[in-house]
Design a protein around this motif. Sequence first.
Motif, PDB file in Angstrom:
ATOM      1  N   MET A   1     -39.101  40.151 -81.888  1.00 34.34           N
ATOM      2  CA  MET A   1     -38.474  39.031 -81.180  1.00 34.34           C
ATOM      3  C   MET A   1     -39.512  37.997 -80.747  1.00 34.34           C
ATOM      4  O   MET A   1     -39.317  36.796 -80.897  1.00 34.34           O
ATOM      5  CB  MET A   1     -37.715  39.581 -79.963  1.00 34.34           C
ATOM      6  N   SER A   4     -40.487  35.958 -83.637  1.00 36.09           N
ATOM      7  CA  SER A   4     -39.509  34.944 -84.017  1.00 36.09           C
ATOM      8  C   SER A   4     -39.562  33.736 -83.083  1.00 36.09           C
ATOM      9  O   SER A   4     -39.402  32.598 -83.519  1.00 36.09           O
ATOM     10  CB  SER A   4     -38.107  35.560 -84.012  1.00 36.09           C
ATOM     11  N   LEU A   7     -42.419  31.625 -84.091  1.00 31.90           N
ATOM     12  CA  LEU A   7     -42.072  30.887 -85.310  1.00 31.90           C
ATOM     13  C   LEU A   7     -41.201  29.685 -85.000  1.00 31.90           C
ATOM     14  O   LEU A   7     -41.393  28.596 -85.537  1.00 31.90           O
ATOM     15  CB  LEU A   7     -41.331  31.818 -86.288  1.00 31.90           C
ATOM     16  N   LEU A   8     -40.280  29.926 -84.064  1.00 30.00           N
ATOM     17  CA  LEU A   8     -39.369  28.853 -83.653  1.00 30.00           C
ATOM     18  C   LEU A   8     -40.166  27.701 -83.034  1.00 30.00           C
ATOM     19  O   LEU A   8     -39.943  26.523 -83.334  1.00 30.00           O
ATOM     20  CB  LEU A   8     -38.339  29.410 -82.652  1.00 30.00           C
ATOM     21  N   ALA A  11     -41.924  25.835 -85.642  1.00 33.00           N
ATOM     22  CA  ALA A  11     -41.008  24.977 -86.389  1.00 33.00           C
ATOM     23  C   ALA A  11     -40.703  23.705 -85.608  1.00 33.00           C
ATOM     24  O   ALA A  11     -40.713  22.596 -86.162  1.00 33.00           O
ATOM     25  CB  ALA A  11     -39.724  25.744 -86.670  1.00 33.00           C
ATOM     26  N   PHE A  14     -43.617  21.397 -85.729  1.00 33.03           N
ATOM     27  CA  PHE A  14     -43.701  20.723 -87.026  1.00 33.03           C
ATOM     28  C   PHE A  14     -42.784  19.531 -87.081  1.00 33.03           C
ATOM     29  O   PHE A  14     -43.155  18.460 -87.519  1.00 33.03           O
ATOM     30  CB  PHE A  14     -43.341  21.712 -88.153  1.00 33.03           C
ATOM     31  N   SER A  15     -41.540  19.767 -86.638  1.00 34.46           N
ATOM     32  CA  SER A  15     -40.577  18.674 -86.758  1.00 34.46           C
ATOM     33  C   SER A  15     -40.948  17.514 -85.832  1.00 34.46           C
ATOM     34  O   SER A  15     -40.826  16.356 -86.214  1.00 34.46           O
ATOM     35  CB  SER A  15     -39.155  19.178 -86.457  1.00 34.46           C
ATOM     36  N   PHE A  17     -44.012  16.806 -84.778  1.00 32.04           N
ATOM     37  CA  PHE A  17     -45.224  16.202 -85.310  1.00 32.04           C
ATOM     38  C   PHE A  17     -44.903  15.333 -86.523  1.00 32.04           C
ATOM     39  O   PHE A  17     -45.419  14.233 -86.685  1.00 32.04           O
ATOM     40  CB  PHE A  17     -46.222  17.302 -85.691  1.00 32.04           C
ATOM     41  N   GLY A  18     -43.977  15.853 -87.359  1.00 30.35           N
ATOM     42  CA  GLY A  18     -43.587  15.102 -88.551  1.00 30.35           C
ATOM     43  C   GLY A  18     -43.034  13.735 -88.207  1.00 30.35           C
ATOM     44  O   GLY A  18     -43.452  12.732 -88.777  1.00 30.35           O
ATOM     45  N   SER A  19     -42.158  13.683 -87.229  1.00 25.88           N
ATOM     46  CA  SER A  19     -41.573  12.388 -86.888  1.00 25.88           C
ATOM     47  C   SER A  19     -42.592  11.511 -86.162  1.00 25.88           C
ATOM     48  O   SER A  19     -42.574  10.301 -86.276  1.00 25.88           O
ATOM     49  CB  SER A  19     -40.323  12.576 -86.033  1.00 25.88           C
ATOM     50  N   THR A  21     -45.938  11.334 -86.727  1.00 23.75           N
ATOM     51  CA  THR A  21     -46.845  10.673 -87.659  1.00 23.75           C
ATOM     52  C   THR A  21     -46.156   9.566 -88.432  1.00 23.75           C
ATOM     53  O   THR A  21     -46.789   8.617 -88.849  1.00 23.75           O
ATOM     54  CB  THR A  21     -47.452  11.674 -88.668  1.00 23.75           C
ATOM     55  N   ALA A  22     -44.856   9.693 -88.615  1.00 16.70           N
ATOM     56  CA  ALA A  22     -44.150   8.678 -89.387  1.00 16.70           C
ATOM     57  C   ALA A  22     -44.024   7.370 -88.613  1.00 16.70           C
ATOM     58  O   ALA A  22     -43.854   6.321 -89.204  1.00 16.70           O
ATOM     59  CB  ALA A  22     -42.774   9.190 -89.773  1.00 16.70           C
ATOM     60  N   ASN A  23     -44.137   7.417 -87.309  1.00 20.22           N
ATOM     61  CA  ASN A  23     -43.850   6.215 -86.528  1.00 20.22           C
ATOM     62  C   ASN A  23     -45.053   5.565 -85.869  1.00 20.22           C
ATOM     63  O   ASN A  23     -45.096   4.367 -85.696  1.00 20.22           O
ATOM     64  CB  ASN A  23     -42.852   6.554 -85.408  1.00 20.22           C
ATOM     65  N   GLN A  25     -48.318   4.944 -86.400  1.00 21.85           N
ATOM     66  CA  GLN A  25     -49.584   4.505 -86.996  1.00 21.85           C
ATOM     67  C   GLN A  25     -49.912   3.106 -86.511  1.00 21.85           C
ATOM     68  O   GLN A  25     -49.119   2.192 -86.639  1.00 21.85           O
ATOM     69  CB  GLN A  25     -49.454   4.509 -88.519  1.00 21.85           C
TER      70      GLN A  25
END
Lengths: 291, 198
Positions: A1, A4, A7-8, A11, A14-15, A17-19, A21-23, A25
């Motif tokens: 548990m 998990s 991991l959550l 995750a 990641f999400s 951080f992903g958004s 870096t996209a905005n 710069q």
Amino acid sequence: MKKSISLLTLALCFSIFGSYTANAQQLIPHRADVNQPVIATFKAPTVVLLPSVKNLYAKTLNMSIYHTFGLVNTGVKQFWGLDGGTNIRLGLDYGITNDLSVGLGRTSLNKNVDARFKYSILHQMTENGSPVDLAVTGDLGVITEPQAFQGSYTFGDKLGYSLMFMAARKFSDNLSLQVSPVVGHFNKVFSGEKNTYFGVGFSGRYKLTGHTALAIEYLPVFNKTNSMTNELSVAVNIETGGHVFQLFFSNSQSFDPQDILRRTNNQAFKGFRFGFNINRIFWFKGAKRGK
Amino acid sequence: MKQINYPGGIFAVVALVFSSLFTLAGAAHAQVYMTKHGHVQFVSHSTLEDFTGKSDYLVGRINLADSTVQFYIDLTTVSTGVRLRDEHMQEEYLQTDKYPFAQFSGKIVSSFNPASADTQQVTVKGTFKVHNVSHVITVSGKVKISPQKLYVYAAWPVKLGDYNIRIPQVLFMKVSPTQAVSISTTLDRTKNDKSSKP
């Protein structure tokens, strides 16, 4: 548990951080990586009285007036030198190319008429290349005052000339320094004088504000006679648009390098004069940017 | 045979897959275009003479995903064709030793279609900074979008007085109080969003 949950968390990170870096710069400005000649090491063709590495660009004309008054230590009787003892040189110099200029001038003292050139050998570059400006200048003067030579003298006897090499570097936006070995020669001199003199000029300019700079120069002469002294001049330069005004104190009365070498005969700090130079630079249509 | 019972773990894996998809989708939408050699110029009109200052060192970044538009230019790279004039411009008027850049940072405020290959009229609003003075300006320009290239043209007037830039008054040097500034450049699609740092 536990695994998990971590991991959550990962995750989610990641999400996010992903958004992110996209905005987010941002462009941070950097100086362009362009290798170009350093400008405005000196603003006028002379630091004070001695030539500077500053050359005229192609198709530009410099109209110059150099003026010294009498000795300041003559006191109130001569109004600290303003009453007399003046010397004035009127000159025109023209840039044939961005690296070569030629000029003519006439000095009231001895009615000396001179022709001169200045050639820029190397330019200090912003990125890579030469770390210094290198230039050479020559001056050929002829004394046209009839009283200066009594008796039978040839035209050649009345000539004096100089050759000066200049190495200068702009160290920062404010500070520029120059070293200039110079040789001056006179075809005919009085007894006790030498025909050839050697010296090294040390010159500097320090920018005080956007339009004013302090300039100083010192010219030790290696083989001077007893009556000669080393030239020392200090100027405040006022640099605007196409004008450079130089207000100075100097122990030299002369303007051509050969005459500054030979004729400076007042002790620095004791026998000095007030003087000024005015440089007015014009350009003609078609004056193009070079390299 | 062991019983496998990791409901939390499955949830985490699902979340990870989803978030990765989301991130990938974000990257795909992050249509970032860059240039380091855009063209910028200004034209000075006056009764005595017209002259143009040019540079090909315009750096720009446009992100169609979030509509951000950023440009800057090192002003020492601008040439007017007369070296003496360039020297005066840099030293006296723009004071490039203190303020070397002109910058714009803003957003596309009009609607546009990132999928269209036609030339589109767009409006950009943002901060323009030169000579250490910033003003919010609105500029209309043209863009032409392709998967790999983004062509931009924009022009706007810059009133020198608004940016505290003196106007030369000396003889033989006539400069218009308002300069017509324009940029025209093709930006390349970046492969990796992180490579957009110059």
